[in-house]
Design an enzyme around this catalytic site. Structure first.
Site, PDB file in Angstrom:
ATOM      1  N   GLU A 154       2.519  -1.109   2.769  1.00  0.00           N
ATOM      2  CA  GLU A 154       1.831   0.328   2.583  1.00  0.00           C
ATOM      3  C   GLU A 154       2.788   1.325   1.778  1.00  0.00           C
ATOM      4  O   GLU A 154       2.105   2.020   0.884  1.00  0.00           O
ATOM      5  CB  GLU A 154       1.390   0.954   3.901  1.00  0.00           C
ATOM      6  N   HIS A 171      -2.020   1.213  17.055  1.00  0.00           N
ATOM      7  CA  HIS A 171      -3.052   1.029  16.368  1.00  0.00           C
ATOM      8  C   HIS A 171      -4.169   2.013  16.540  1.00  0.00           C
ATOM      9  O   HIS A 171      -5.305   1.718  16.317  1.00  0.00           O
ATOM     10  CB  HIS A 171      -3.438  -0.277  16.323  1.00  0.00           C
TER      11      HIS A 171
END
Lengths: 410, 460
Positions: B194, B263
């Site tokens: 990322e 998450h």
């Protein structure tokens, strides 16, 4: 290279896609026993070739050959086979449990059992793994109770992680198994930090970092190599190259480099590539790296070359991006079958004993499952305590959490 | 006793699926582990396995049936000596199998479903949609895909990159069909980094392209936050206005279901702290489409926060050639006079449901969907508070330094004289998100809390 007026973007593509014939001709496989074994204290610069080869012990006939053979006793090899068979049986039962709605999610190891099972046998108590989600063999081979793993997967009232963590993201400090991170790559650098701390404390423990082929793209991987190289941390840097990062083939993360192992060369870190489906080879290479680290020889990078024969997770359907029969075409075979053949060839094992072991292991796994299910599954039975939800946010519970807990009526 | 075979949840967020095929017929004997059916979810085709041994007594759901809810009985399994008739009389299994656990929240009746279904009531008319416009029903997922496809058709500089966006059609199937239409040059699968691909996007934006960067979830974008904040958000300013980064960072944000601490985080408040960024968090499919198109055209870096649970929900979307909504404008979702609820994104599901329940008790609530967190449309909120005198904010994120506390501060400063009660802010509990369903439910806000908060500010 022809001169073009305009530039174009290169996007690596796998050789085959669904509907094509599987093709692993690009995977160069040296003969078992053909790769040299340098001394454990050899200079990194003297073994750069090992990053481009594959260390293998078991040949096609099942014989253990070459300089890497002989790191384990006969009993240890039989135990190793049983560990792999246990992990496979465990996976089968838990996959079925997921399909039956007893847990929300599962990740299996099919085809990769040798790596974590054999690696653990090269470690000692006190060493620490920083695993990914596909190294449960570290726990199985380390003697961690299966029922505790299942309680975690079912998130029931006996879940050692108290209902807080995703299924299979185990945590077992006592068994040298650091809490698995769901966010990839983060633990690679932490493993190096842990190893540096061990050295700073003048301890004897080493650590092992784990990462998949895909996540080597993450910045953490590169930072980990810098630190491991600079401070010669007592760490084993494992890369499990199972060819697929969900749907993304390994070429996307590897790019133009010859191998993942070769990533270590620029850092001056010894880099070994090993046949990840060869239990004996994985153990021998891991042992070599562990011995080197314990003798203050610093880090070793190991690329375990394998194939993810199953789906990435229970939420994945690999037929969308690779040929269905690709795993059968994988040239390094099946780790369980290969070790079974080796033991059979040497008269230490037989079809009969294998069947018997399968039945025993299955019974053990089912017994553990029954015990875990008595504590509950995702949908039925005991649930983690709501009171516990507010614990461990801080070492001591602050007043506002006590208040929230009270308001929640638990 | 005959056993009901239930529609299983084959992924943590699956709520329903298509029963595409039966592999066993009535009368067939099955063993535990036998594959009995195939189910299609929005992600993949999965096999359902028998839990127990027995004979299939009845198939309760026909092959090909779509939208079969999780935990609906789909077949009846007979044990030895049982007949299909007995099956028909068998009681529903769910109640019997759930032992009362004193410590679990299931014993707490006021805890409602964490994710109420999309409301049936029509949203108040959006003044940005011309009256009489034909509406079509589509999911948030389709709306996002259409927004990107339309902008990519209109502008060759627009491209998307991220993990699994091309070949796999998106981890959550948001980029469905884009690779086929636009090719690998403009739909780019990236390596898993990322930090890396956010930086690539910022560089590409500075070079004049219009990147859309998909994060598989914003949770993974923590790695990229240096690129987003220190580069994307600040370069226009630091370069004396010479170069900026017109880029959209988008992906699911916040809690889905059963994905636990790493998450499940809501980043609305985080990004809204940063000057230079615009932060959008839509609830409806129409807003998702109109605002994503606006985001792609905007010359600034945009954080576009989606939600996995909302992806599959359907809403009315105007059928217009080019439907673009203004960034930075709230929408009155439901008009009312007694109290104001301000929310955004999936928080709206609690707000809307609470408003429905409060209406039954005679409390007429105005619900405002903020849509954009930065710049924040405070005038719309203040206008409403001037009318109602009471304000409750709802979000899933953590309580400290939340979007709600920001709204509360500003309303207190700018409309103090209009307030008839202290502002209440509803947020998630101050703990990392647990995995277990009962704990997850408890950690998130719920409709009951919102109802109670509105009653409190109304002194009811």
């Amino acid at each position: 290279m022809p001169m073009n007026d305009r530039l174009s973007l290169h996007v690596p593509e796998p050789e085959v896609r669904p509907g094509d014939k599987p093709d692993f001709s690009r995977v160069e496989i040296p003969e078992a026993g053909s790769v040299r074994r340098p001394p454990e204290d050899a200079e990194a610069e003297s073994m750069r070739d090992l990053a481009y080869s594959i260390i293998r012990v078991m040949n096609r006939d099942g014989e253990a050959v070459g300089p890497w053979a002989g790191s384990l006793s006969d009993d240890e090899i039989i135990e190793g086979l049983r560990h792999m068979m246990t992990l496979r049986a465990f996976d089968q039962r838990m996959l079925m449990a997921q399909r039956q709605g007893k847990t929300s999610f599962y990740m299996q190891h099919l085809g990769e059992e040798a790596i974590s099972c054999a690696f653990q046998k090269a470690l000692k108590p006190g060493d620490m793994n920083f695993p990914t989600y596909r190294q449960a063999g570290l726990l199985i081979a380390g003697g961690y109770p299966m029922v505790d793993m299942m309680n975690q997967i079912y998130s029931n009232d006996a879940d050692p992680l108290k209902g807080r963590q995703l299924p299979v993201l185990y945590s077992a400090r006592s068994h040298g198994f650091f809490s698995v991170s769901g966010n990839l790559g983060t633990q690679y650098i932490q493993a190096v930090g842990w190893a540096m701390a061990s050295a700073i404390r003048q301890g004897t423990e080493i650590s092992a970092a784990w990462i998949g082929d895909g996540s080597t793209a993450a910045s953490d991987f590169h930072a980990a190599l810098v630190f491991a190289s600079t401070y010669r941390a007592p760490v084993i840097l494992n890369i499990v190259n199972n060819q697929w990062a969900i749907s993304t083939f390994q070429g996307i993360a590897r790019g133009g480099s010859g191998t993942f192992a070769a990533r270590g060369l620029g850092f001056g870190i010894p880099a070994l590539r090993v046949d990840g489906n060869d239990y004996l080879a994985v153990h021998a290479v891991s042992q070599w790296a562990a011995n080197r680290a314990r003798r203050n020889g610093g880090p070793t990078l190991i690329e375990h070359v394998t194939y993810r024969a199953g789906a990435h997770s229970t939420s994945d359907d690999p037929s969308a991006y690779r040929p269905k029969e690709e795993s059968n075409a994988w040239p390094l075979g099946d780790p369980v079958l290969r070790l079974k053949n080796h033991l059979t060839l040497r008269g230490l094992w037989s079809e009969e004993r294998h069947r018997q072991a399968e039945a025993e292991i299955r019974a053990e796994v089912i017994a553990a499952q029954k015990e875990a299910e008595r504590h509950g599954t995702l949908h039925a039975g005991g649930k983690p305590s709501a009171r516990d939800m507010f614990e461990d946010v801080y070492a001591e519970m602050p007043a506002h959490l006590k208040r929230q807990r009270q308001q929640a009526g638990v | 006793m005959p056993i009901d075979i239930l529609m299983p949840a084959l992924s943590p967020t699956m709520e329903e699926g298509k029963l595409s095929k039966w592999l066993k017929n009535e009368g067939d004997a099955v063993k535990a582990g036998d594959v009995i059916a195939e189910i299609e979810t929005d992600k993949a085709t999965m096999e359902v396995e028998a839990v127990d041994e027995g004979t299939i007594g009845k198939l309760l759901v026909a092959a090909g049936t779509e939208g079969v809810k999780v935990n609906t009985p789909i077949a009846v399994l007979l044990q030895e000596g049982e007949s299909a008739d007995a099956a028909a009389k068998a009681p529903a299994p769910a109640a019997a199998q759930q032992p009362a656990a004193a410590e679990t929240v299931s014993a707490q009746p006021q805890i409602a479903q964490p994710v109420p279904a999309a409301p049936k009531s029509e949203p108040a008319a959006d003044p940005d949609i011309p009256a009489g416009t034909e509406m079509v029903t589509m999911t948030v997922r389709e709306a996002l895909r259409d927004a990107m496809a339309e902008e990519m058709r209109a502008n060759d500089d627009v491209f998307i990159m991220g993990e699994e966006v091309a070949e796999y059609q998106g981890a959550y199937k948001i980029t469905q069909g884009l690779l086929q239409e636009f090719g690998a040059r403009r739909v780019v699968d990236t390596p898993i980094t990322e930090h890396g691909f956010a930086g690539i996007g910022v560089g590409a934006a500075m070079a004049g392209l219009r990147p859309i960067v998909e994060f598989m979830t914003f949770n993974f974008a923590m790695q990229a936050i240096d690129q987003i904040i220190n580069s994307a958000a600040k370069t226009l300013y630091m370069s004396g206005g010479q170069m900026g980064a017109p880029i959209v960072f988008r992906g699911p944000n916040g809690a889905a279901a059963r994905v636990a601490a790493q998450h499940s985080q809501d980043y609305a408040a985080w990004y809204s702290h940063i000057p230079g960024l615009k932060v959008i968090q839509p609830y409806t499919a129409a807003d998702a489409k109109g605002l994503l198109k606006a985001a792609i055209r905007d010359p600034n870096p945009i954080i576009f926060l989606e939600n996995e649970i909302l992806y599959g929900q359907s809403f009315e979307v105007p059928k217009m050639d080019d439907f673009v909504l203004p960034i930075g404008k709230a929408r009155i979702h439901r008009k009312g006079n007694d109290a104001t609820i301000v929310s955004f994104g999936i928080g709206m599901t609690y707000a809307v449901k609470a408003a429905d329940e409060l209406a039954k008790e005679g409390i007429d609530v105005e619900v405002i969907d903020l849509r954009t967190i930065r710049p924040m449309d405070l005038p719309t909120v203040i206008e409403s508070v001037k009318k109602t005198g009471r304000l409750v904010t709802v979000e899933e994120g953590y309580p400290q330094s939340s979007v709600g506390t920001e709204i509360a501060t500003r309303v207190m400063q700018q409309a103090f004289d209009y307030l008839d009660a202290p502002i209440l802010t509803i947020a998630g509990k101050d703990v990392p998100m647990p995995y277990a369903a009962n704990l997850e439910k408890l950690a998130l806000p719920n409709v009951g809390e919102v109802v109670q908060a509105v009653k409190t500010v109304c002194y009811r």
